[in-house]
Structure formats: structure tokens, C-alpha cells
Enzyme design. Structure first.
Site, mmCIF file in Angstrom:
data_model
loop_
_atom_site.group_PDB
_atom_site.id
_atom_site.type_symbol
_atom_site.label_atom_id
_atom_site.label_comp_id
_atom_site.label_asym_id
_atom_site.label_seq_id
_atom_site.Cartn_x
_atom_site.Cartn_y
_atom_site.Cartn_z
ATOM 1 N N TRP A 92 -4.906 49.346 -87.607
ATOM 2 C CA TRP A 92 -4.743 48.369 -86.710
ATOM 3 C C TRP A 92 -6.252 47.614 -86.617
ATOM 4 C CZ3 TRP A 92 -8.018 48.884 -82.781
ATOM 5 C CH2 TRP A 92 -8.342 50.025 -82.422
ATOM 6 N N LYS A 143 2.404 49.953 -95.916
ATOM 7 C CA LYS A 143 2.604 49.936 -94.462
ATOM 8 C C LYS A 143 1.535 49.718 -93.594
ATOM 9 C CE LYS A 143 2.254 53.354 -91.685
ATOM 10 N NZ LYS A 143 1.840 52.372 -90.389
ATOM 11 N N PRO A 144 1.569 48.286 -93.087
ATOM 12 C CA PRO A 144 0.413 48.158 -92.139
ATOM 13 C C PRO A 144 0.733 48.812 -90.701
ATOM 14 C CG PRO A 144 2.122 46.461 -92.089
ATOM 15 C CD PRO A 144 2.737 47.308 -93.115
ATOM 16 N N GLU A 172 -10.151 57.229 -96.148
ATOM 17 C CA GLU A 172 -11.141 56.598 -95.481
ATOM 18 C C GLU A 172 -10.806 56.719 -94.007
ATOM 19 O OE1 GLU A 172 -13.307 54.747 -93.144
ATOM 20 O OE2 GLU A 172 -12.089 53.092 -93.434
ATOM 21 N N ARG A 201 -19.405 45.038 -82.414
ATOM 22 C CA ARG A 201 -18.533 44.114 -83.473
ATOM 23 C C ARG A 201 -17.177 44.817 -83.105
ATOM 24 N NH1 ARG A 201 -17.147 44.170 -89.057
ATOM 25 N NH2 ARG A 201 -18.068 46.157 -89.185
ATOM 26 N N GLU A 231 -15.860 60.502 -81.683
ATOM 27 C CA GLU A 231 -15.601 59.075 -82.197
ATOM 28 C C GLU A 231 -15.265 58.237 -80.859
ATOM 29 O OE1 GLU A 231 -14.350 56.271 -85.973
ATOM 30 O OE2 GLU A 231 -13.226 58.142 -85.423
#
Length: 465
Positions: free
Chosen positions: A134, A158-159, A234, A262, A366
């Protein structure tokens, strides 16, 4: 017919933007059926024709830049300026792969033993399942579709359920650009596991390309192993940002603002842990803090806002917990921006922390939010031990006055990409990817095209005269 629909919301307001089809295993299979029906003809379409379609898609994306940027800003929440920058970046993948698709690779030559000639060529890997996140709803789609189509593959896409509208708009532009029916097939869904498992269990799917979290990537790799499906991953990042005592601090702060803030820090390449030499750490944190205090936080409907909301309330809770834990461990707040209050939208005030323990969760995990955690160091051996003491190895940043020192440090860091005296590293012409648990394979550049091909060689009988 799909089983139903789901609502896409604006994370800045929580209001409904639109509804899209909520597909499941049946729709996933139908998408593969369509990709399989188109696969033969698309693979044999001349490279120049595939290139022309991709170049038209590039031009259409630029024509529709404002509309697409508005879509991103609405469903993702990022600032208007970030959204426009993403469209320019995303479109460039179509142009790059339009140009790369006509540059055939392979070789021909005699066998050393004589009596044969060898012809080596690349062919499309087959139907590719593309799964996108997303946080960059346009760029992650084009970075996968571009090379897949250039190589001659048909795809099922598939988004992310949080941001499907941008992906659907791009797919419509591909059709307008002349990409034949069945070459690109999209399934929007809230049942990601059901859809993707259907694809990975289908013998016709020969490639999976995923961008997302490392835990999900591990699960997909286990599934892909059952049929030995070609896989590109990734995955997560936890990028270090190194500042040496001879670094240009103004340049380092400017780079930090890019590398960290950003998209509100919601990027796998975002700088999460700032390792600043003890001689300049206080100065660096103060300068960075002044910039952060001036950040304008709010919905993208105001063009002056630079930082939008996080993607969800859960994300806000997670980032808040990391900051609170760091402060409890001895970190101090150098500066905070002001963020909207009142309960509407998933906003988090950007913050700079100093005196952060190297083992704090905000350093080791993260963050995926606008938090800059500053850790001090004195000796390079100590620095590299801290930097490389991570399961992740996607991106890193080094600021140093001595270029040779910067290069030496960069080459000593376990990361697939290192920015030397710059805070922005993504480029369609460069291979994007990481090492260790940050992923497998590369996207972008010529390497990204190779991910969608397989090598074949023909051995020709060739009697010597």
C-alpha cells in the site's frame, strides 16, 4: 461474479472513498484462466510492439498525472507533493522497460571441444503473480508490470486492499495503451491469503513477485517451494544512516529529511537508525530537529502539508509504542512537529530522538513512521558492528567528507543499496533489492527484466570441416 465488495477509506479522515470488488479463490482462478489464454500470443508479440504499448502507457500516466496523484493522496494519505513525485517515478518504469524490451540478450559461439555450436537466449518465465503493498500504490505496480510485460509474460496482480484504486486506474491505462485483454488481470480482495494461495497452487503460474513484510515473504517462499515457483521478494528494511565527524552536516540533514520523512517514513528504504559520530551528534540532532519542527502535518487536501497520516490506527499505535519504549529506556525528545488532533485521521507527529540506546526497539525494528532515532558512535569497528547487527539489509546511507572513507564504509555495510552523500537512492535504471532477510532478486534496471525470464540454450551439431 464476485462474492461482494469492500470499502476503500481515506486514512486522513476515515471516510469512504469507493467500493471495489472483493475477489476470492474463484476470481483468482479466473484471472489465471485469462492470463493463460493470452500468454501464447503475448510471448510471441514482437518486442517492438510490446515496447510501443509500454511507452504509450508512460505517456498516458503523465497525461493523467494529476488525477492519479489525487487517487494516491486520497487512498494512501501521502502529501500531494509526494503523490505527484510517485507518479513521475512510477511512469518511468514503463518508459525504461519499453526501451529495455527491444535490447535482446543472448550469445552464440562454438563449443570449446568442437563439433557443436551453442545458442543461448532468454524466454518469458510464464504467468507471473504480482503482489504489491500500500505504501507506493503506483510505483510498486509499474515496477513489476513493466518488466513482466517487456519480457513477454502475462500477469495476475493483487494490489493491497488499502490502496486498490490507483492500481485499477493504471491497469485501465495499460488497456488504453494497447495491451491486449488478458495480459494484465487484477484481483482486488480482502482475502489476500486465499487469492495468493490459489495462484501458487496453480501449475500455470510460474513466477511470484512480492513486495511487503519479511514474515509474509517467508510464508510465500514456503508455498512457492512446493512447486519450485520462481520467486522474487522485496521485503522489509531497517536502514542505517551514518554520519561521520567530517561530514557536511547541512547536507546530511537535508539527506536525512528525504531518507526519513518521505512518505512519512512509510517506506522500506526509510532511514530508521541514525548512527552519528559523538563529536557531531548533538549538533546534527539539533539541526535535524529544527527542520522537523517546521514540517507541516495534515491531510493532502491542503497542498502545503508535507506529511500525511499513517495508513491506519494500528500503525499509529505501533509507532507510538516504539517511541514511548525508547523514552522509557533513556532516549530524549529533541523536537516534535505539530500534528492534527481531535481524533479524525491517523496522524502521528514526526519526532527526533537523541541518546537512544543501540539495543532499543525503535532502533532494532523497522519503524514505518516519522521517527528519527539518533545513536552515537566513536570507533568505526563499533559503528559497523552496530550497523550490521541486523537481519535486514535493504538500504543504507553514509555521509562523510572524505569520499574514500564513505565508499569504504558503504562497501562494509550489509545492504543491497547504499546512498553515498545522498538521501534518495531509488532509480528505475538501478537494481533495487536487498540482502539477508530483506529479500531475493532485484527490481529495476536490466536485472529487473531478467527476473521475468528463463535461460534456454540450443546445442547444434556442427561438424568441423
Amino acid at each position: 461474479m464476485t462474492a461482494g465488495h469492500f470499502t476503500v477509506e481515506d486514512p486522513a479522515t476515515g471516510r469512504a472513498l469507493d467500493t471495489v470488488a472483493d475477489g476470492g479463490p474463484a476470481e483468482a482462478t479466473a484471472a489465471v484462466d485469462a492470463a493463460a489464454a493470452a500468454a501464447h500470443d503475448w510471448a510471441r508479440t514482437p518486442a517492438r510492439q510490446r515496447a510501443d504499448a509500454l511507452h504509450r502507457a508512460f505517456e498516458l500516466m503523465l497525461r493523467e498525472k494529476d488525477r492519479l496523484a489525487d487517487l494516491i493522496a486520497s487512498e494512501n494519505g501521502k502529501s500531494a507533493s509526494d503523490a505527484r513525485a510517485e507518479i513521475s517515478y512510477a511512469a518511468e518504469f514503463f518508459r525504461w522497460y519499453a526501451e529495455e524490451s527491444v535490447r535482446s540478450s543472448g550469445n552464440y559461439g562454438p563449443s570449446p571441444a568442437g563439433g557443436t555450436r551453442t545458442v543461448v537466449s532468454e524466454r518469458p518465465v510464464g504467468i507471473a503473480a504480482l503482489i504489491t503493498p500500500w505504501n507506493f500504490p503506483a510505483a510498486m505496480v509499474t515496477r513489476k508490470i513493466g518488466p513482466a510485460l517487456a519480457a513477454g509474460c502475462t500477469v495476475v496482480l493483487k494490489p493491497a486492499a488499502e490502496t486498490p484504486l490507483t492500481a485499477l486506474a493504471i491497469v485501465r491505462l495499460l488497456a488504453e495503451a494497447g495491451v491486449p485483454e488478458g495480459v494484465v488481470n487484477t484481483v482486488t480482495t480482502t482475502d489476500a491469503a486465499g487469492v495468493v494461495t490459489t495462484w501458487l497452487e496453480d501449475a500455470r503460474v510460474r513466477k511470484v513477485s512480492f513486495t511487503g513484510s519479511t514474515p509474509v515473504g517467508r510464508a510465500l517462499l514456503r508455498q512457492a517451494a512446493d512447486r519450485v515457483v520462481n520467486a522474487s521478494m522485496e521485503l522489509g528494511g531497517n536502514a542505517p544512516f551514518v554520519v561521520t565527524p567530517d561530514a557536511d552536516l547541512d547536507a546530511a540533514v537535508d539527506g536525512a529529511m528525504l531518507a526519513k520523512f518521505r512518505n512519512g517514513g512509510q517506506a522500506c528504504t526509510a532511514a530508521d537508525r541514525f548512527y552519528v559520530h559523538a563529536d557531531v551528534a548533538e549538533d546534527f540532532a539539533a539541526r535535524l530537529g529544527k527542520h522537523v519542527e517546521q514540517l507541516r502535518v495534515g491531510p493532502s487536501s491542503c497542498a502545503d502539508n508535507e506529511i500525511g497520516p499513517l495508513i491506519s490506527a494500528k500503525a499509529v499505535d505501533g509507532v507510538t509504542a516504539l517511541v514511548d519504549s525508547a523514552i522509557a529506556s533513556g532516549a530524549r525528545v529533541v523536537a516534535r512537529a505539530e500534528a492534527p488532533t481531535g481524533g479524525e485521521g491517523h496522524f502521528f507527529a514526526p519526532v527526533v530522538l537523541a541518546d537512544v540506546p543501540a539495543d532499543a526497539d525503535v532502533v532494532q525494528q523497522e519503524v514505518f513512521g516519522p521517527v528519527a532515532a539518533v545513536v552515537t558512535w566513536q570507533e568505526e569497528d563499533e559503528l559497523l558492528r552496530m550497523v550490521n547487527d541486523s537481519e535486514m539489509g535493504l538500504a543504507a546511507y553514509v555521509y562523510a567528507g572524505d569520499l574514500q572513507r564513505a565508499m569504504r564504509l558503504g562497501e562494509s555495510i550489509d545492504a543491497g543499496m547504499v546512498g553515498i552523500n545522498r538521501g534518495l537512492i531509488s532509480d528505475p535504471a538501478a537494481p533495487f533489492g536487498g540482502v539477508k532477510q530483506s529479500g531475493l532478486g532485484r527490481e529495476g534496471a536490466r536485472e529487473g527484466l531478467h527476473e521475468f525470464t528463463e535461460i534456454q540454450y540450443l546445442s547444434l551439431a556442427w561438424p568441423e570441416s
